[in-house]
Write an enzyme that holds these catalytic residues in place. Structure first.
Site, mmCIF file in Angstrom:
data_model
loop_
_atom_site.group_PDB
_atom_site.id
_atom_site.type_symbol
_atom_site.label_atom_id
_atom_site.label_comp_id
_atom_site.label_asym_id
_atom_site.label_seq_id
_atom_site.Cartn_x
_atom_site.Cartn_y
_atom_site.Cartn_z
ATOM 1 N N ALA A 196 -4.558 -10.273 -8.815
ATOM 2 C CA ALA A 196 -4.946 -9.054 -9.520
ATOM 3 C C ALA A 196 -3.764 -8.642 -10.388
ATOM 4 O O ALA A 196 -2.618 -8.990 -10.086
ATOM 5 C CB ALA A 196 -5.268 -7.967 -8.509
ATOM 6 N N GLU A 206 -8.713 -15.493 -3.835
ATOM 7 C CA GLU A 206 -9.940 -14.824 -3.366
ATOM 8 C C GLU A 206 -11.120 -15.165 -4.278
ATOM 9 O O GLU A 206 -12.247 -15.351 -3.818
ATOM 10 C CB GLU A 206 -9.709 -13.311 -3.313
ATOM 11 N N GLY A 236 -5.691 -12.316 -5.576
ATOM 12 C CA GLY A 236 -7.062 -12.215 -6.099
ATOM 13 C C GLY A 236 -7.549 -13.521 -6.710
ATOM 14 O O GLY A 236 -8.758 -13.760 -6.787
ATOM 15 N N GLU A 276 -0.044 -10.931 -0.830
ATOM 16 C CA GLU A 276 -0.098 -9.467 -0.959
ATOM 17 C C GLU A 276 0.895 -8.733 -0.072
ATOM 18 O O GLU A 276 1.422 -7.692 -0.456
ATOM 19 C CB GLU A 276 -1.519 -8.952 -0.663
#
Ligand code: COA
Length: 260
Positions: free
Chosen positions: A66, A115, A112, A135
């Protein structure tokens, strides 16, 4: 919708989607997520699309996570909303897409990005790719389904180790533990993804869609887990550790966590 952050091309009934922010290692900012939601809504309903290949622009990254610069000042509520919205509009939408979706992992798939690859139905990785959920090194946890999908793919012990250490693993290890289906030379990633989808294309599309629904239902017990993940992700935004973690990343230094 015209896309600024992704490329989308329909060729021989396959939809090629490329996340196109090479300078930022294809990090997922808000606009990219909106465009991904739109293109997957198209892929799900358009009859001409019989399979989807998702990849990242350039040789270095699939997606490096992200976009940290966008959420560095988010509050707990904004953090929770970010995760919840992403889950529904993009990550769950990909997993529930009735057409088979292959992640062509051409480089770093982190946070992300991993993911996103895990929300796809099948993963093909370049032997140069590196994968991880880093993270916690930002004072955060995965917020787009990573705690649930990684556990489903590789088991609890390996998932906790990968998430808690924040370590990256090689493509070869990812294949060994079941995180990716195939590892090939970088030049062969797209060809392998096409080979798989061209085979699936010959099968009955309604049956393929039914198989995807049925296999997804096998993981349905994770529904509560997704909710816990979203809430815990949001709570991280209220900690001093999160502020330190993202500030350290943006200032290109090591984080000094205080556990507060
Ligand atoms: N969000 C925002 N920007 C990111 C990013 C992310 N997740 N990942 C990389 N970038 C940006 C960098 O800030 C840099 O931008 P700049 O050139 O304007 O300074 C650019 O992409 C290139 O990245 P850089 O860190 O310089 O490349 P590198 O080869 O030194 O390191 C990585 C590559 C992937 C190891 C490193 O970029 C990284 O750790 N990224 C973050 C991974 C992460 O924590 N993801 C989870 C987010 S929740």
């Amino acid at each position: 919708m015209t896309y600024q952050n992704i490329l989308s091309e329909l060729k021989n009934n396959l939809l090629y989607i490329t996340i196109n922010r090479e300078q930022k290692l294809n990090a997922l900012n808000k606009d990219t997520l909106i465009e991904l939601a739109d293109v997957f809504a198209f892929a799900s309903t358009e009859k001409e699309v019989k399979g989807v290949i998702l990849t990242g622009a350039g040789e270095k990254a699939f997606v490096a996570g992200a976009d940290i610069s966008e959420f560095s000042s988010y509050t707990t509520d904004q953090g929770e909303a970010l995760a919840r919205n992403g889950h529904v509009t993009v990550f769950d939408a990909i997993e529930n897409c009735p057409k088979p979706v292959v992640a062509a992992i051409n480089g770093f798939a982190l946070g992300g990005g991993l993911e996103l690859a895990m929300a796809c139905h099948i993963r093909v990785a370049a032997d140069t790719a590196k994968m991880g959920l880093p993270e916690v090194s930002l004072g955060l946890i995965p917020g787009y389904g990573g705690t649930q999908r990684l556990t489903a793919l590789v088991g609890k012990g390996r998932a906790i180790e990968m998430i808690a250490t924040a370590d990256m693993i090689s493509a070869e290890k990812a294949e060994r533990i079941g995180l990716v289906n195939y590892v090939v030379l970088p030049s062969e990633v797209m060809g392998k993804a096409e080979e798989i989808l061209n085979k699936i294309k010959m099968r009955g599309p309604l049956a393929v869609a039914a198989a995807i629904r049925a296999v997804n239902a096998a993981g349905a017990i994770a529904a509560d887990g997704f909710e816990v993940e979203i809430e815990e992700f949001g709570k991280c935004f209220g900690t001093a550790d999160f502020k330190e973690g993202v500030t350290a990343f943006l200032e290109k230094r090591k984080a000094d966590f205080k556990g507060a």
